[in-house]
Design a protein around this motif. Structure first.
Motif, mmCIF file in Angstrom:
data_model
loop_
_atom_site.group_PDB
_atom_site.id
_atom_site.type_symbol
_atom_site.label_atom_id
_atom_site.label_comp_id
_atom_site.label_asym_id
_atom_site.label_seq_id
_atom_site.Cartn_x
_atom_site.Cartn_y
_atom_site.Cartn_z
ATOM 1 N N TYR A 211 -6.432 4.092 -7.353
ATOM 2 C CA TYR A 211 -6.236 2.929 -6.466
ATOM 3 C C TYR A 211 -5.054 2.086 -6.951
ATOM 4 O O TYR A 211 -4.217 1.645 -6.154
ATOM 5 N N MET A 212 -4.982 1.890 -8.259
ATOM 6 C CA MET A 212 -3.870 1.114 -8.849
ATOM 7 C C MET A 212 -2.537 1.847 -8.635
ATOM 8 O O MET A 212 -1.524 1.221 -8.310
ATOM 9 N N LEU A 213 -2.542 3.153 -8.849
ATOM 10 C CA LEU A 213 -1.318 3.938 -8.669
ATOM 11 C C LEU A 213 -0.869 3.876 -7.207
ATOM 12 O O LEU A 213 0.322 3.728 -6.914
ATOM 13 N N ASP A 214 -1.843 3.953 -6.304
ATOM 14 C CA ASP A 214 -1.516 3.862 -4.885
ATOM 15 C C ASP A 214 -0.864 2.501 -4.587
ATOM 16 O O ASP A 214 0.110 2.427 -3.824
ATOM 17 N N GLY A 215 -1.378 1.464 -5.231
ATOM 18 C CA GLY A 215 -0.808 0.123 -5.051
ATOM 19 C C GLY A 215 0.620 0.056 -5.571
ATOM 20 O O GLY A 215 1.493 -0.585 -4.977
ATOM 21 N N GLU A 216 0.851 0.714 -6.700
ATOM 22 C CA GLU A 216 2.209 0.741 -7.278
ATOM 23 C C GLU A 216 3.173 1.427 -6.309
ATOM 24 O O GLU A 216 4.286 0.946 -6.075
ATOM 25 N N LEU A 217 2.741 2.539 -5.725
ATOM 26 C CA LEU A 217 3.616 3.291 -4.828
ATOM 27 C C LEU A 217 3.833 2.559 -3.498
ATOM 28 O O LEU A 217 4.837 2.787 -2.815
ATOM 29 N N ALA A 218 2.902 1.669 -3.171
ATOM 30 C CA ALA A 218 3.040 0.876 -1.936
ATOM 31 C C ALA A 218 4.204 -0.103 -2.047
ATOM 32 O O ALA A 218 4.712 -0.593 -1.037
ATOM 33 N N ALA A 219 4.631 -0.375 -3.274
ATOM 34 C CA ALA A 219 5.686 -1.385 -3.480
ATOM 35 C C ALA A 219 7.092 -0.826 -3.302
ATOM 36 O O ALA A 219 8.071 -1.577 -3.304
ATOM 37 N N ARG A 220 7.193 0.500 -3.167
ATOM 38 C CA ARG A 220 8.540 1.067 -3.026
ATOM 39 C C ARG A 220 9.158 0.622 -1.694
ATOM 40 O O ARG A 220 8.525 0.694 -0.652
ATOM 41 N N THR A 221 10.387 0.146 -1.773
ATOM 42 C CA THR A 221 11.072 -0.278 -0.544
ATOM 43 C C THR A 221 12.330 0.560 -0.337
ATOM 44 O O THR A 221 12.913 1.081 -1.285
ATOM 45 N N TYR A 222 12.718 0.642 0.889
ATOM 46 C CA TYR A 222 13.910 1.417 1.247
ATOM 47 C C TYR A 222 15.173 0.636 0.877
ATOM 48 O O TYR A 222 15.262 -0.569 1.112
ATOM 49 N N ALA A 223 16.123 1.331 0.302
ATOM 50 C CA ALA A 223 17.440 0.736 0.048
ATOM 51 C C ALA A 223 18.491 1.717 0.566
ATOM 52 O O ALA A 223 18.392 2.922 0.333
ATOM 53 N N ALA A 224 19.469 1.204 1.257
ATOM 54 C CA ALA A 224 20.526 2.060 1.796
ATOM 55 C C ALA A 224 21.250 2.748 0.638
ATOM 56 O O ALA A 224 21.318 2.200 -0.468
ATOM 57 N N PRO A 225 21.779 3.948 0.858
ATOM 58 C CA PRO A 225 22.451 4.662 -0.240
ATOM 59 C C PRO A 225 23.679 3.907 -0.754
ATOM 60 O O PRO A 225 24.326 3.184 0.012
ATOM 61 N N SER A 226 23.943 4.086 -2.036
ATOM 62 C CA SER A 226 25.076 3.397 -2.657
ATOM 63 C C SER A 226 26.405 4.042 -2.275
ATOM 64 O O SER A 226 27.465 3.455 -2.460
ATOM 65 N N LEU A 227 26.338 5.257 -1.744
ATOM 66 C CA LEU A 227 27.567 5.949 -1.318
ATOM 67 C C LEU A 227 27.944 5.498 0.084
ATOM 68 O O LEU A 227 27.145 5.586 1.002
ATOM 69 N N VAL A 228 29.150 4.987 0.215
ATOM 70 C CA VAL A 228 29.642 4.555 1.528
ATOM 71 C C VAL A 228 30.872 5.378 1.881
ATOM 72 O O VAL A 228 31.776 5.535 1.052
ATOM 73 N N LEU A 229 30.890 5.931 3.088
ATOM 74 C CA LEU A 229 32.042 6.743 3.506
ATOM 75 C C LEU A 229 32.899 5.962 4.486
ATOM 76 O O LEU A 229 32.406 5.188 5.257
#
Ligand code: FEO
Length: 170
Positions: free
Chosen positions: A152-170
């Motif tokens: 349950y705790m691990l699931d909570g930890e993984l719930a915190a991941r947020t999307y970030a746009a890639p650092s590579l810009v073309l």
């Protein structure tokens, strides 16, 4: 224009990256069904990253005057017998993708296509990070997965991941 083989491999990689997104959405759907919303979130974010990878490959081809051909995306079609199955399949998949990226890099190297090699440098590094993340997830699950409270705790930890746009810009 890029070398024909390099172009073909990059075009194929667009499809592989979209497939990766599809595969991770399948993982996310499985975890949603199982009530593990944090694991589902982790893979939903991962699917967004994979779509970004496909978009970057397409943009790179287009910036170099190459036509992009979108092919049918394979269906993931796996069944998962335990919570750890997608974690292991994900790690194996990332190792496979690393091999694909290296193959394109080698093809670019063969024809002294330094621009494509430089473009792929970001992906080589990204693959290293993704393999590490996938492996760490397996380790954490092996440590904590058998204890419901810890899971349950691990699931909570993984719930915190947020999307970030890639650092590579073309
Ligand atoms: Fe786009 Fe997970 O490699």
């Amino acid at each position: 224009m890029l070398d024909a083989k390099v172009t073909e491999l990059l075009n194929t990689q667009v499809n592989k990256e979209f497939y990766s997104a599809y595969l991770y959405l399948d993982f996310a759907n499985y975890y949603t069904e199982q009530g593990l919303d944090g694991f589902a979130n982790w893979y939903n974010v991962q699917a967004q990253e994979e779509r970004d990878h496909a978009m970057l490959m397409m943009k790179y081809l287009q910036n170099n005057g190459c036509k992009v051909t979108l092919e049918a995306i394979d269906k993931p079609g796996q069944t998962y017998a335990s919570f750890s199955d997608p974690l292991k399949a994900g790690y194996e998949h990332e190792q496979y993708v690393t091999g694909l990226i290296h193959t394109i890099y080698a093809a670019a190297n063969d024809v002294k296509d330094f621009r494509t090699m430089q473009f792929l440098d970001w992906f080589v590094k990204e693959q290293g990070e993704e393999e590490t993340n996938a492996e760490n997830l397996i380790k954490k699950y092996e440590l904590f997965g058998s204890d419901p409270r810890a899971l349950y705790m691990l699931d909570g930890e993984l719930a915190a991941r947020t999307y970030a746009a890639p650092s590579l810009v073309l």
